[in-house]
Design a protein around this motif. Structure first.
Motif, PDB file in Angstrom:
ATOM      1  N   ALA A 122      40.868  38.948  41.034  1.00 12.74           N
ATOM      2  CA  ALA A 122      40.571  37.744  40.260  1.00 12.74           C
ATOM      3  C   ALA A 122      40.510  38.067  38.766  1.00 12.74           C
ATOM      4  O   ALA A 122      41.045  37.328  37.923  1.00 12.74           O
ATOM      5  CB  ALA A 122      39.260  37.132  40.732  1.00 12.74           C
ATOM      6  N   ARG A 123      39.865  39.189  38.434  1.00 10.08           N
ATOM      7  CA  ARG A 123      39.752  39.586  37.030  1.00 10.08           C
ATOM      8  C   ARG A 123      41.137  39.867  36.432  1.00 10.08           C
ATOM      9  O   ARG A 123      41.444  39.441  35.310  1.00 10.08           O
ATOM     10  CB  ARG A 123      38.865  40.827  36.928  1.00 10.08           C
ATOM     11  N   ASP A 124      41.982  40.576  37.182  1.00 10.81           N
ATOM     12  CA  ASP A 124      43.332  40.881  36.691  1.00 10.81           C
ATOM     13  C   ASP A 124      44.169  39.615  36.545  1.00 10.81           C
ATOM     14  O   ASP A 124      44.997  39.505  35.623  1.00 10.81           O
ATOM     15  CB  ASP A 124      44.022  41.855  37.646  1.00 10.81           C
ATOM     16  N   ALA A 125      43.966  38.668  37.440  1.00 10.96           N
ATOM     17  CA  ALA A 125      44.719  37.416  37.373  1.00 10.96           C
ATOM     18  C   ALA A 125      44.331  36.616  36.133  1.00 10.96           C
ATOM     19  O   ALA A 125      45.198  36.047  35.449  1.00 10.96           O
ATOM     20  CB  ALA A 125      44.478  36.594  38.642  1.00 10.96           C
ATOM     21  N   VAL A 126      43.040  36.558  35.834  1.00 12.05           N
ATOM     22  CA  VAL A 126      42.574  35.848  34.636  1.00 12.05           C
ATOM     23  C   VAL A 126      43.162  36.506  33.381  1.00 12.05           C
ATOM     24  O   VAL A 126      43.636  35.823  32.456  1.00 12.05           O
ATOM     25  CB  VAL A 126      41.030  35.848  34.576  1.00 12.05           C
ATOM     26  N   GLU A 127      43.146  37.835  33.368  1.00 16.01           N
ATOM     27  CA  GLU A 127      43.682  38.565  32.213  1.00 16.01           C
ATOM     28  C   GLU A 127      45.167  38.277  32.028  1.00 16.01           C
ATOM     29  O   GLU A 127      45.641  38.031  30.897  1.00 16.01           O
ATOM     30  CB  GLU A 127      43.448  40.066  32.420  1.00 16.01           C
ATOM     31  N   ALA A 128      45.913  38.264  33.135  1.00 15.21           N
ATOM     32  CA  ALA A 128      47.352  37.985  33.066  1.00 15.21           C
ATOM     33  C   ALA A 128      47.611  36.564  32.573  1.00 15.21           C
ATOM     34  O   ALA A 128      48.529  36.323  31.771  1.00 15.21           O
ATOM     35  CB  ALA A 128      47.985  38.195  34.444  1.00 15.21           C
ATOM     36  N   GLY A 172      49.393  35.221  28.802  1.00 13.39           N
ATOM     37  CA  GLY A 172      50.657  34.496  28.882  1.00 13.39           C
ATOM     38  C   GLY A 172      51.699  35.143  29.776  1.00 13.39           C
ATOM     39  O   GLY A 172      52.898  34.849  29.665  1.00 13.39           O
ATOM     40  N   LEU A 173      51.261  36.025  30.681  1.00 14.57           N
ATOM     41  CA  LEU A 173      52.200  36.726  31.558  1.00 14.57           C
ATOM     42  C   LEU A 173      52.586  35.903  32.780  1.00 14.57           C
ATOM     43  O   LEU A 173      53.564  36.231  33.463  1.00 14.57           O
ATOM     44  CB  LEU A 173      51.581  38.059  32.019  1.00 14.57           C
ATOM     45  N   SER A 174      51.802  34.842  33.069  1.00  9.75           N
ATOM     46  CA  SER A 174      52.051  34.046  34.269  1.00  9.75           C
ATOM     47  C   SER A 174      51.753  32.570  33.995  1.00  9.75           C
ATOM     48  O   SER A 174      50.592  32.178  33.999  1.00  9.75           O
ATOM     49  CB  SER A 174      51.191  34.551  35.437  1.00  9.75           C
ATOM     50  N   PRO A 175      52.780  31.759  33.800  1.00  9.38           N
ATOM     51  CA  PRO A 175      52.547  30.325  33.613  1.00  9.38           C
ATOM     52  C   PRO A 175      51.830  29.686  34.808  1.00  9.38           C
ATOM     53  O   PRO A 175      50.976  28.807  34.628  1.00  9.38           O
ATOM     54  CB  PRO A 175      53.960  29.762  33.455  1.00  9.38           C
ATOM     55  N   GLU A 176      52.153  30.143  36.002  1.00 10.69           N
ATOM     56  CA  GLU A 176      51.543  29.581  37.216  1.00 10.69           C
ATOM     57  C   GLU A 176      50.031  29.853  37.234  1.00 10.69           C
ATOM     58  O   GLU A 176      49.213  28.952  37.472  1.00 10.69           O
ATOM     59  CB  GLU A 176      52.189  30.189  38.459  1.00 10.69           C
ATOM     60  N   LEU A 177      49.634  31.094  36.952  1.00 10.70           N
ATOM     61  CA  LEU A 177      48.212  31.435  36.929  1.00 10.70           C
ATOM     62  C   LEU A 177      47.506  30.765  35.749  1.00 10.70           C
ATOM     63  O   LEU A 177      46.344  30.361  35.860  1.00 10.70           O
ATOM     64  CB  LEU A 177      48.030  32.957  36.871  1.00 10.70           C
ATOM     65  N   HIS A 228      41.166  24.951  37.114  1.00  7.02           N
ATOM     66  CA  HIS A 228      39.963  25.299  37.865  1.00  7.02           C
ATOM     67  C   HIS A 228      38.880  25.967  37.028  1.00  7.02           C
ATOM     68  O   HIS A 228      37.728  26.042  37.451  1.00  7.02           O
ATOM     69  CB  HIS A 228      40.322  26.230  39.038  1.00  7.02           C
ATOM     70  N   GLY A 229      39.249  26.491  35.863  1.00  8.21           N
ATOM     71  CA  GLY A 229      38.273  27.182  35.031  1.00  8.21           C
ATOM     72  C   GLY A 229      38.039  28.619  35.433  1.00  8.21           C
ATOM     73  O   GLY A 229      37.357  29.371  34.740  1.00  8.21           O
ATOM     74  N   ASP A 230      38.594  29.026  36.563  1.00 13.60           N
ATOM     75  CA  ASP A 230      38.456  30.398  37.053  1.00 13.60           C
ATOM     76  C   ASP A 230      39.573  30.639  38.055  1.00 13.60           C
ATOM     77  O   ASP A 230      40.262  29.699  38.486  1.00 13.60           O
ATOM     78  CB  ASP A 230      37.093  30.611  37.711  1.00 13.60           C
ATOM     79  N   LEU A 231      39.767  31.886  38.453  1.00 10.25           N
ATOM     80  CA  LEU A 231      40.790  32.224  39.443  1.00 10.25           C
ATOM     81  C   LEU A 231      40.185  33.080  40.542  1.00 10.25           C
ATOM     82  O   LEU A 231      39.238  33.835  40.315  1.00 10.25           O
ATOM     83  CB  LEU A 231      41.943  32.983  38.782  1.00 10.25           C
TER      84      LEU A 231
END
Length: 393
Positions: A264-270, A274-279, A286-289
Motif C-alpha cells: 500500500a505504501r509503495d502504491a501511494v508513492e508510485a 505520477g508513475l501510475s495514472p490508474e493508482l 479513496h484518499g488511500d490505497l
C-alpha cells in the motif's frame, strides 16, 4: 463439554470421527490397532461419556449390521481469527463444519480490551442466532508470536499493547470454556490441512501474506511451533541487505518490503510520483490505497501495479526458496489477504523457487493458492481446540 478421552485409543477414535465423519465400529477397527473386543470396550466407554452417540445402522459387511458412531451432535466449538485489520468468528460442530460465520473490520492496534469486546459481541450474536447454547471450547488466532503453552503473545511487532496479555486466561473466563491460542498462520495451515488444499499432505509450508508475513510449518501432519512458539516468523528474514526499517527494529526484513502494508505504501508513492495514472485516480477517489487497489490496477493492465506485484513476489519467492531447500516440503500453500493479487504474484513466487532451489526439492513441488480463504483460520482455530479436548486430560 466436561468429559475427555481416558486414553490415547479413545483420543484416536474421536479424531477419526472428527476428520472422517460418522463411521461403523468395523470401519473404525480398520483404522486403529486394537482387537475387536478392545475396540468395543473403548467405543462403549466413549458412548457412556456422551462424547459420541449411535447414529443409525451401518452398511452390511456380510455379518450382523452394526450401528454407525458419530461425535455428539450438540458439541460446539468457537473459532476466532484475529487479523491485523479484521476479525472472523465462527461456530462449528464437532466435525468442524462451519454452522455460522461473521466477519467485521477491527484494528488489532486498538489493543486487547477493545478487540476482545468485539470478539465477545460477535460470539454472543452467533449464540443468539440459535447456533449454540454455549461453547465447549474456543480456539483463538492472533497475528503475532505466541508462547504456546501459556497462550500469551510475546513482543508482537504489529500488536502494540498485546505483549504478555493473558489471552487464553482472559477469554476462558469470559466464554466459560477451555481456550487455546496460537499464531494466526499456524491456524491457517491447520484449516487447509483439515478441509482445504493440504488435506492429503503430511509435510508442507503455509505462507500467509497479509498486513504481515508468516509461515505455518507442518511436519508429519502436526504444526511445528519450535521451542518457544516462534517458528515460521519468516517476515523478519532479511530480504534486502541494509534495506527499509522494519517494525521489529531491524532493517531489510521481507515484511518491510512486501506485505499488505508495504505494498500500500509503495502504491501511494508510485501514484504521487505520477508513475501510475490508474493508482493516482484511485488515490484521489479513496484518499488511500490498499492491496485491493493494486490488484484492480494490475487487472486493468497498469504496468506499475504489475511491477510492484512481481517485485514483491520475487522477494517472497527468494525467501521461500531457502525454506524449500532447507525443509523439502511436499506442498507450499500461499494464503492471506494479498493473495487477491492472484496469479501474477503466484507466478513470481514460483519462478524464484523453481529457479533457486535444487531440482530434487522442486521436481514435484506444487506451489498453490489456499482453497479456504478467510475460513481457513476459523476452521484451524476449531481444530486447535478440538485437538486439545480430544486428547487425554
Amino acid at each position: 463439554m466436561t468429559a475427555r478421552p481416558a486414553n490415547a485409543h479413545q483420543a484416536r477414535l474421536l479424531k477419526l470421527l472428527r476428520d472422517g465423519g460418522p463411521n461403523s465400529r468395523a470401519q473404525l477397527g480398520d483404522q486403529v490397532d486394537l482387537s475387536r473386543s478392545k475396540l468395543a470396550v473403548e467405543v462403549d466407554r466413549l458412548l457412556e461419556t456422551g462424547l459420541v452417540v449411535a447414529d443409525g445402522l451401518a452398511a452390511s459387511r456380510g455379518g450382523r449390521r452394526s450401528h454407525n458412531i458419530r461425535l455428539a451432535p450438540n458439541l460446539r466449538f468457537l473459532g476466532v481469527d484475529i487479523g491485523a485489520t479484521s476479525i472472523d468468528v465462527a461456530v462449528t460442530n464437532a466435525e468442524l463444519e462451519i454452522l455460522g460465520h461473521i466477519t467485521q473490520p477491527m484494528e488489532v492496534r486498538e489493543g486487547p480490551v477493545a478487540v476482545f469486546e468485539q470478539v465477545l459481541a460477535m460470539a454472543a450474536k452467533l449464540r443468539a442466532s440459535g447456533l449454540a447454547e454455549g461453547f465447549d471450547g474456543a480456539g483463538i488466532g492472533v497475528p503475532g508470536p505466541v508462547r504456546f503453552p501459556e497462550g500469551v503473545p510475546v513482543a508482537p511487532p504489529i500488536m502494540p499493547g498485546w505483549d504478555g496479555f493473558p489471552v487464553r486466561e482472559a477469554l476462558s473466563q469470559e466464554l466459560g470454556c477451555p481456550v487455546m491460542v496460537d499464531n494466526d498462520v499456524n491456524l491457517m495451515a491447520m484449516g487447509e490441512m483439515h478441509a482445504g488444499v493440504a488435506r492429503s499432505v503430511g509435510d508442507f509450508l503455509c505462507v500467509k501474506i497479509g498486513t504481515g508475513i508468516g509461515c505455518g510449518i507442518v511436519v508429519g501432519g502436526a504444526v511445528h511451533r519450535g521451542t518457544t512458539g516462534s517458528a515460521g516468523d519468516i517476515g523478519h528474514i532479511q530480504a534486502v541487505p541494509d534495506g527499509r526499517p522494519c517494525a521489529c527494529g531491524n532493517r531489510g526484513c521481507l515484511e518491510a518490503h512486501f506485505s499488505g502494508a508495504a505494498l500500500a505504501r509503495d502504491a501511494v508513492e508510485a501514484a504521487q510520483q505520477g508513475l501510475s495514472p490508474e493508482l493516482a485516480t484511485r488515490l484521489e477517489t479513496h484518499g488511500d490505497l490498499t492491496a485491493v487497489d493494486v490488484a484492480a490496477a494490475a487487472a486493468a493492465g497498469d504496468a506499475t501495479a504489475l511491477e510492484l506485484i512481481r517485485e514483491g513476489g520475487n522477494r517472497t519467492g527468494q525467501v521461500i526458496a531457502g525454506l524449500v531447500s532447507f525443509f523439502n516440503p511436499g506442498l507450499v500453500v500461499i494464503g492471506g489477504g494479498v493473495t487477491g493479487l492472484g496469479h501474477t504474484l503466484l507466478a513470481a513466487i514460483r519462478t524464484q523457487v523453481y529457479r533457486q532451489s535444487l531440482p530434487l526439492a522442486t521436481g514435484n513441488l506444487p506451489i498453490v493458492l489456499g482453497e479456504l480463504g478467510p475460513t481457513a483460520g476459523v476452521i484451524g482455530a476449531a481444530r486447535l481446540i478440538s485437538d486439545h479436548l480430544f486428547s487425554p486430560a
